[in-house]
Design a protein around this motif. Structure first.
Motif, PDB file in Angstrom:
ATOM      1  N   PHE A  71      16.595  23.697 -23.667  1.00 50.50           N
ATOM      2  CA  PHE A  71      16.816  25.014 -23.058  1.00 50.50           C
ATOM      3  C   PHE A  71      15.625  25.931 -23.321  1.00 50.50           C
ATOM      4  CE2 PHE A  71      20.846  23.221 -24.293  1.00 50.50           C
ATOM      5  CZ  PHE A  71      21.684  23.464 -23.217  1.00 50.50           C
ATOM      6  N   PHE A  72      15.183  26.629 -22.285  1.00 53.35           N
ATOM      7  CA  PHE A  72      14.246  27.732 -22.447  1.00 53.35           C
ATOM      8  C   PHE A  72      15.075  28.938 -22.863  1.00 53.35           C
ATOM      9  CE2 PHE A  72      12.252  24.986 -19.264  1.00 53.35           C
ATOM     10  CZ  PHE A  72      11.032  24.757 -19.883  1.00 53.35           C
ATOM     11  N   VAL A  73      14.673  29.640 -23.898  1.00 56.14           N
ATOM     12  CA  VAL A  73      15.469  30.735 -24.456  1.00 56.14           C
ATOM     13  C   VAL A  73      14.653  32.018 -24.454  1.00 56.14           C
ATOM     14  CG1 VAL A  73      16.734  31.551 -26.480  1.00 56.14           C
ATOM     15  CG2 VAL A  73      16.711  29.101 -25.941  1.00 56.14           C
ATOM     16  N   HIS A  74      15.123  33.014 -23.704  1.00 51.35           N
ATOM     17  CA  HIS A  74      14.462  34.324 -23.683  1.00 51.35           C
ATOM     18  C   HIS A  74      15.360  35.341 -22.991  1.00 51.35           C
ATOM     19  CE1 HIS A  74      13.345  33.645 -19.433  1.00 51.35           C
ATOM     20  NE2 HIS A  74      13.068  32.419 -19.814  1.00 51.35           N
ATOM     21  N   PRO A  75      15.090  36.622 -23.197  1.00 53.78           N
ATOM     22  CA  PRO A  75      15.900  37.638 -22.512  1.00 53.78           C
ATOM     23  C   PRO A  75      15.723  37.543 -20.999  1.00 53.78           C
ATOM     24  CG  PRO A  75      14.609  38.624 -24.282  1.00 53.78           C
ATOM     25  CD  PRO A  75      14.113  37.219 -24.106  1.00 53.78           C
ATOM     26  N   ASN A  76      16.810  37.751 -20.281  1.00 52.62           N
ATOM     27  CA  ASN A  76      16.753  37.787 -18.831  1.00 52.62           C
ATOM     28  C   ASN A  76      15.817  38.920 -18.415  1.00 52.62           C
ATOM     29  OD1 ASN A  76      17.704  38.913 -16.116  1.00 52.62           O
ATOM     30  ND2 ASN A  76      18.810  36.978 -16.203  1.00 52.62           N
ATOM     31  N   ILE A  77      14.961  38.671 -17.451  1.00 50.80           N
ATOM     32  CA  ILE A  77      13.939  39.651 -17.066  1.00 50.80           C
ATOM     33  C   ILE A  77      14.549  40.917 -16.451  1.00 50.80           C
ATOM     34  CG2 ILE A  77      13.469  38.735 -14.765  1.00 50.80           C
ATOM     35  CD1 ILE A  77      10.419  39.148 -15.579  1.00 50.80           C
ATOM     36  N   CYS A  82      20.475  40.615 -22.321  1.00 48.44           N
ATOM     37  CA  CYS A  82      21.146  39.335 -22.102  1.00 48.44           C
ATOM     38  C   CYS A  82      20.204  38.209 -22.528  1.00 48.44           C
ATOM     39  CB  CYS A  82      21.537  39.191 -20.630  1.00 48.44           C
ATOM     40  SG  CYS A  82      22.458  37.689 -20.305  1.00 48.44           S
ATOM     41  N   MET A  83      20.393  37.711 -23.734  1.00 51.87           N
ATOM     42  CA  MET A  83      19.594  36.580 -24.217  1.00 51.87           C
ATOM     43  C   MET A  83      20.133  35.320 -23.537  1.00 51.87           C
ATOM     44  SD  MET A  83      17.069  35.544 -25.997  1.00 51.87           S
ATOM     45  CE  MET A  83      16.682  36.824 -27.174  1.00 51.87           C
ATOM     46  N   THR A  84      19.282  34.695 -22.739  1.00 52.04           N
ATOM     47  CA  THR A  84      19.726  33.601 -21.883  1.00 52.04           C
ATOM     48  C   THR A  84      19.039  32.303 -22.257  1.00 52.04           C
ATOM     49  OG1 THR A  84      20.026  35.215 -20.095  1.00 52.04           O
ATOM     50  CG2 THR A  84      20.003  32.889 -19.477  1.00 52.04           C
ATOM     51  N   ALA A  85      19.817  31.236 -22.257  1.00 49.99           N
ATOM     52  CA  ALA A  85      19.288  29.876 -22.410  1.00 49.99           C
ATOM     53  C   ALA A  85      19.339  29.230 -21.029  1.00 49.99           C
ATOM     54  CB  ALA A  85      20.114  29.088 -23.413  1.00 49.99           C
ATOM     55  N   TYR A  86      18.180  28.873 -20.516  1.00 48.92           N
ATOM     56  CA  TYR A  86      18.076  28.244 -19.205  1.00 48.92           C
ATOM     57  C   TYR A  86      17.881  26.751 -19.427  1.00 48.92           C
ATOM     58  CZ  TYR A  86      17.182  33.032 -17.698  1.00 48.92           C
ATOM     59  OH  TYR A  86      17.281  34.380 -17.466  1.00 48.92           O
ATOM     60  N   GLU A  87      18.832  25.965 -18.959  1.00 47.73           N
ATOM     61  CA  GLU A  87      18.759  24.514 -19.142  1.00 47.73           C
ATOM     62  C   GLU A  87      17.499  23.959 -18.494  1.00 47.73           C
ATOM     63  OE1 GLU A  87      18.925  20.864 -17.027  1.00 47.73           O
ATOM     64  OE2 GLU A  87      20.130  22.454 -16.130  1.00 47.73           O
ATOM     65  N   ASP A  88      16.783  23.164 -19.244  1.00 52.60           N
ATOM     66  CA  ASP A  88      15.591  22.479 -18.769  1.00 52.60           C
ATOM     67  C   ASP A  88      15.941  21.042 -18.402  1.00 52.60           C
ATOM     68  OD1 ASP A  88      12.861  21.684 -18.370  1.00 52.60           O
ATOM     69  OD2 ASP A  88      12.751  21.044 -20.461  1.00 52.60           O
ATOM     70  N   LEU A  89      16.639  20.362 -19.281  1.00 47.74           N
ATOM     71  CA  LEU A  89      17.005  18.981 -19.049  1.00 47.74           C
ATOM     72  C   LEU A  89      18.092  18.567 -20.027  1.00 47.74           C
ATOM     73  CD1 LEU A  89      14.086  16.760 -20.420  1.00 47.74           C
ATOM     74  CD2 LEU A  89      14.695  18.957 -21.277  1.00 47.74           C
ATOM     75  N   TYR A  90      18.858  17.575 -19.637  1.00 49.41           N
ATOM     76  CA  TYR A  90      19.843  16.977 -20.543  1.00 49.41           C
ATOM     77  C   TYR A  90      20.039  15.532 -20.127  1.00 49.41           C
ATOM     78  CZ  TYR A  90      23.182  18.067 -16.786  1.00 49.41           C
ATOM     79  OH  TYR A  90      23.825  18.167 -15.583  1.00 49.41           O
ATOM     80  N   TYR A  91      20.363  14.711 -21.107  1.00 47.37           N
ATOM     81  CA  TYR A  91      20.488  13.277 -20.841  1.00 47.37           C
ATOM     82  C   TYR A  91      21.215  12.599 -21.984  1.00 47.37           C
ATOM     83  CZ  TYR A  91      19.045   8.506 -19.586  1.00 47.37           C
ATOM     84  OH  TYR A  91      19.023   7.178 -19.235  1.00 47.37           O
ATOM     85  N   ILE A  92      22.002  11.615 -21.628  1.00 49.40           N
ATOM     86  CA  ILE A  92      22.600  10.699 -22.589  1.00 49.40           C
ATOM     87  C   ILE A  92      22.426   9.296 -22.023  1.00 49.40           C
ATOM     88  CG2 ILE A  92      24.730   9.926 -23.720  1.00 49.40           C
ATOM     89  CD1 ILE A  92      25.676  12.856 -23.577  1.00 49.40           C
ATOM     90  N   LYS A  93      21.992   8.381 -22.856  1.00 47.97           N
ATOM     91  CA  LYS A  93      21.808   6.992 -22.405  1.00 47.97           C
ATOM     92  C   LYS A  93      23.106   6.486 -21.775  1.00 47.97           C
ATOM     93  CE  LYS A  93      19.408   4.061 -24.949  1.00 47.97           C
ATOM     94  NZ  LYS A  93      18.144   3.740 -24.338  1.00 47.97           N
TER      95      LYS A  93
END
Length: 151
Positions: A71-77, A82-93
């Motif tokens: 997740f990219f984590v920073h305040p919404n512009i 609003c401190m926001t985590a923007y999903e970058d990627l997720y995966y499970i084998k």
């Protein structure tokens, strides 16, 4: 030992992450197979982690990496409180997708992001690998569609 979930610094397990990322991208990146080469800017990821602007939560089975959520984590512009985590990627084998492994990866991600004072998470999924039911079960609301176009 079982399955564990924790935040990790990429610099500490880069070769292991890179190997799993290649499997991940081979499975999902149908739009980038026409000449685009996978070449992550790991130096930038590492720098963003050092600046506390990127969170990488890993999932390990008996110590071996089987999944992750980044997740990219920073305040919404537009809404700086609003401190926001923007999903970058997720995966499970694939062989570890049974049971509650994915559910637990996201609930642990939420717990760890909450410790960073994150109060909103934006997350998405591919149309051909739809995880809407999981996200709705976790309390996420469907509110936006994204489109992509190669120029």
């Amino acid at each position: 030992m079982g399955i564990t979930y924790q935040e990790e610094k990429l610099i500490g397990f880069l070769p292991e992450f890179n190997a799993l990322l290649k499997e991940h991208m081979a499975e999902i990146n149908v739009l980038y197979r026409d000449g685009d080469e996978l070449n992550p800017d790991y130096a930038r990821y590492i720098r963003m982690q050092q600046l506390n602007l990127y969170a990488l939560i890993t999932c390990r089975k008996d110590g071996k990496l089987i999944g992750y959520a980044g997740f990219f984590v920073h305040p919404n512009i537009r809404f700086p409180k609003c401190m926001t985590a923007y999903e970058d990627l997720y995966y499970i084998k694939p062989e570890n997708r049974q049971g509650r492994v994915g559910y637990k990866l996201f609930t642990e991600s939420e717990r760890l992001l909450n410790q960073r004072n994150v109060n909103r998470i934006d997350i998405g999924c591919k149309t051909f690998q739809d995880h809407s039911r999981l996200f709705e079960h976790l309390g996420y609301e469907f509110y936006e569609k994204h489109f992509t176009k190669k120029l």
